[in-house]
Structure formats: C-alpha cells, structure tokens
Design an enzyme around this catalytic site. Structure first.
Site, mmCIF file in Angstrom:
data_model
loop_
_atom_site.group_PDB
_atom_site.id
_atom_site.type_symbol
_atom_site.label_atom_id
_atom_site.label_comp_id
_atom_site.label_asym_id
_atom_site.label_seq_id
_atom_site.Cartn_x
_atom_site.Cartn_y
_atom_site.Cartn_z
ATOM 1 N N ASP A 64 28.320 37.837 9.234
ATOM 2 C CA ASP A 64 29.235 38.502 10.165
ATOM 3 C C ASP A 64 29.240 39.974 9.750
ATOM 4 O OD1 ASP A 64 31.162 39.046 12.091
ATOM 5 O OD2 ASP A 64 32.824 38.485 10.774
ATOM 6 N N GLU A 116 25.732 37.431 13.818
ATOM 7 C CA GLU A 116 26.477 37.579 15.056
ATOM 8 C C GLU A 116 25.863 38.705 15.873
ATOM 9 O OE1 GLU A 116 31.025 37.168 15.815
ATOM 10 O OE2 GLU A 116 30.628 39.236 15.234
ATOM 11 N N ASP A 145 36.054 36.930 8.012
ATOM 12 C CA ASP A 145 34.643 37.336 8.045
ATOM 13 C C ASP A 145 33.741 36.273 7.409
ATOM 14 O OD1 ASP A 145 35.101 40.307 8.908
ATOM 15 O OD2 ASP A 145 36.429 39.971 7.206
#
Length: 161
Positions: free
Chosen positions: A7, A70, A143
């Site tokens: 992330d 992501e 996260d």
C-alpha cells in the site's frame, strides 16, 4: 509461494506477505506485515531512499514471487497525488531490480475480493482479512492491513479461491 502486497505512500508504505498453506487449497496464511515510515522532517530524496532500502530488505528477507500494489486512479486530496506517485516509482524500481513481476489492483477490486462488497470501509476490510488469514486480531495500522488485503487479492484471484 510468498506474495508481497504494498500500500504505497510517502509517509507510510504498508507491506504484507501472504502465502497459500501447503496442502490446503483454499487457505492463506500471513507471513509478516508492517510499515515503512518516513517523516516530513526528512528531505524528499531521503524519504524515497528509505522506502527503497527498507523495501529491498523485506524482499531480500522473504523472497516473494511477486509484488502486488494498490493502483489508485483518483485521489480525494490533490496534494497526495505526487508524493504517492513518487513512492510508487521507488517501489516499482525495487521490484524491477529484483526481477519481481508486478501486479496492480484498484481499491474497489480489493474490497470486492476480500469482503464481497464494493462499499466496504477500512474496518470491514480489516475484519475480513483477519478472518481470511486467521489472525488473532485485526492487522494494524490500516496501511499494513491494506497491504495484506492486496496480497490476498492476488492469491484469491490467481488461485480461484
């Protein structure tokens, strides 16, 4: 086969390592998770270098077979576009140097895969990834939980779990 989920972020980059359980076709396990943190007091080049060096350590230690990140198409805050993009560039460079294939999923794809619901919030995703990986508690911070969810999404989709 260990998969590294990322992330990306300049202040906080979440990472999570997930693997299928040998002999149990539909089961996944958490190998490790955490964050790479930088502070605004650090000069931008030093922040990006810290992300690069720390991520290289994670890759060297766990030897994942792929990196999954992501893929964000829009931002609520225009100020975050450039820093997150710079962090993504450093992450992609680390993957390229280690010859890791890179896969990307949008937040909607991750939510749909992990929770079955596109409008899931962060707590829903944390609860579901806790169940999927059979963790005693929900992974934190957000996260790191997101990174685990991204890695799990790759395995669930690629192995048709």
């Amino acid at each position: 086969m260990i998969i590294l989920g990322i992330d990306p972020g300049l202040a906080t980059t979440g990472f999570g390592l997930v693997s299928p359980i040998a002999g149990k076709a539909s089961k996944l396990k958490c190998i490790a998770y955490g964050t790479i943190d930088t502070t605004p007091e650090m000069a931008l080049p030093h922040r990006l270098n810290k992300i690069h060096l720390d991520l290289n350590r994670v890759i060297t230690q766990y030897r994942p077979k792929a990196l999954v990140m992501e893929n964000v198409f829009f931002f609520k805050n225009a100020k975050t576009i450039v820093p997150v993009s710079q962090a993504q560039g450093v992450i992609l460079l680390a993957a390229a140097k280690k010859r890791l294939p890179v896969y990307r999923y949008t937040p909607i794809e991750v939510k749909m895969t992990v929770t079955g619901f596109v409008k899931s919030d962060k707590k829903d995703v944390q609860r579901e990834i806790q169940k999927i990986l059979r963790l005693e508690e929900a992974p934190k911070p957000d996260d790191a939980a997101d990174a685990l969810s991204i890695a799990a999404t790759y395995l669930i989709r690629s192995m048709n779990l």
